[in-house]
Write an enzyme that holds these catalytic residues in place. Structure first.
Site, PDB file in Angstrom:
ATOM      1  N   GLU A 132       0.828  -1.213   0.000  1.00 23.98           N
ATOM      2  CA  GLU A 132       0.000   0.000   0.000  1.00 23.98           C
ATOM      3  C   GLU A 132       0.867   1.271   0.000  1.00 23.98           C
ATOM      4  O   GLU A 132       0.541   2.253  -0.676  1.00 23.98           O
ATOM      5  CB  GLU A 132      -0.950  -0.008   1.203  1.00 23.98           C
ATOM      6  CG  GLU A 132      -1.952  -1.165   1.202  1.00 23.98           C
ATOM      7  CD  GLU A 132      -2.834  -1.203  -0.038  1.00 23.98           C
ATOM      8  OE1 GLU A 132      -3.075  -0.129  -0.636  1.00 23.98           O
ATOM      9  OE2 GLU A 132      -3.258  -2.300  -0.426  1.00 23.98           O
ATOM     10  N   HIS A 135       2.033   2.046  -3.466  1.00 24.36           N
ATOM     11  CA  HIS A 135       1.047   2.791  -4.276  1.00 24.36           C
ATOM     12  C   HIS A 135       1.228   4.298  -4.060  1.00 24.36           C
ATOM     13  O   HIS A 135       1.144   5.086  -5.006  1.00 24.36           O
ATOM     14  CB  HIS A 135      -0.381   2.416  -3.864  1.00 24.36           C
ATOM     15  CG  HIS A 135      -0.926   1.176  -4.518  1.00 24.36           C
ATOM     16  ND1 HIS A 135      -0.923   0.967  -5.878  1.00 24.36           N
ATOM     17  CD2 HIS A 135      -1.522   0.072  -3.977  1.00 24.36           C
ATOM     18  CE1 HIS A 135      -1.490  -0.198  -6.149  1.00 24.36           C
ATOM     19  NE2 HIS A 135      -1.853  -0.775  -5.013  1.00 24.36           N
TER      20      HIS A 135
HETATM   21 ZN   LIG Z   1      -2.809  -2.613  -4.603  1.00 24.03          ZN
END
Ligand SMILES: [Zn+2]
Length: 276
Positions: A132, A135
């Protein structure tokens, strides 16, 4: 989660157009909005999410998040020194039974309580949090919004080009553009974004000192739990299990090299004030 305030964003876009490369320099991306704008937009929504009360789990998630964020700032090749330092990240448990987790620009991480049973080990937590945070480091949210903006700005051009066409036909074309613009904001990350976050997230967890093989084990176990009827939402936003596991296995040698280079004694928290 990010409100598609396309009209306001379109005005901003004219001033912010910029091209950037993702960490590691592999790919250039068009960014029409910056993370500060997204952080403001997303921050209000984040504040509204109901918090889950579980001090022991929260402490556990926060400890791993600090290590992962520190590694994401200093990782060789893929590091992003512009990420906020670990102590500035807000890490919370969300009172939501669906298995999901997310990170936002500006330094926010949310883990649904429904995700916790799937994260029994530190390696599992590191896998999900690194993915995460990758990202965010890759500015995937800004890129996703930018793509929807291009669609929205394209609609204006199309409308002008069709000024002499029948109104019904014009409305039809604009509706199609509008759908693309909305989906660009609301849909999950693209498969390309997911593969990028897998690769770079693996580097982050390795640089944080975790065994990257834990990521493969996690996704295998997760795939099995999906087949038993669990974990639909988080998985549905991600590439097919077989593809993901195959890709991760191919990335293991590079990640292991990064882990071998990271000294176990290095400070887990970088100096404050080095960045925003
Ligand atoms: Zn993802």
């Amino acid at each position: 989660m990010i409100a598609p305030r396309v009209a306001a964003l379109a005005a901003v876009a004219a001033f912010l157009a910029a091209c950037q490369t993702v960490p590691g320099g592999g790919r250039s991306q068009l960014l029409l909005v910056d993370d500060d704008l997204l952080a403001r937009e997303a921050g209000a929504a984040f504040a509204q999410l109901p918090r889950a009360r579980d001090d022991a789990q929260l402490a556990r998630v926060r400890a791993v998040a600090r290590k992962v964020v520190a590694a994401a700032r200093t990782c060789p090749v893929y590091g992003d020194p512009d990420l906020p330092p670990p102590e500035r990240w807000e890490v919370v448990l969300i009172d939501d039974p669906t298995p999901n987790a997310f990170a936002m620009p500006g330094g926010r991480i949310g883990v649904h309580r429904g995700m916790l049973p799937l994260l029994p080990t530190e390696g599992d937590l590191a896998t999900v949090l690194s993915h995460e945070v990758a990202h965010v480091a890759c500015r995937h949210g800004a890129e996703r919004v930018s793509h929807s903006l291009v669609a929205a700005l394209g609609a204006v051009a199309v409308d002008q080009a069709m000024a002499d066409k029948p109104s019904a036909r014009r409305q039809e074309v604009l509706a199609a553009y509008g759908a693309v613009a909305t989906l660009g904001v609301l849909l999950p990350y693209s498969r390309g974004h997911e593969e990028e976050a897998d690769r770079i997230g693996l580097a982050y967890m390795a640089h944080a000192g975790y065994d990257p093989a834990a990521a493969v084990a996690f996704w295998r176990r997760f795939a099995a739990s999906k087949q038993q009827g669990g974990a639909p939402e988080f998985l549905s936003t991600h590439p097919s299990d077989a593809t993901r596991i195959r890709n991760l296995e191919a990335m293991l040698p590079e990640a292991r090299a990064i882990r071998d280079r990271a000294t176990p004694q290095r400070a887990s928290t970088p100096p404050t004030g080095a960045s925003r």
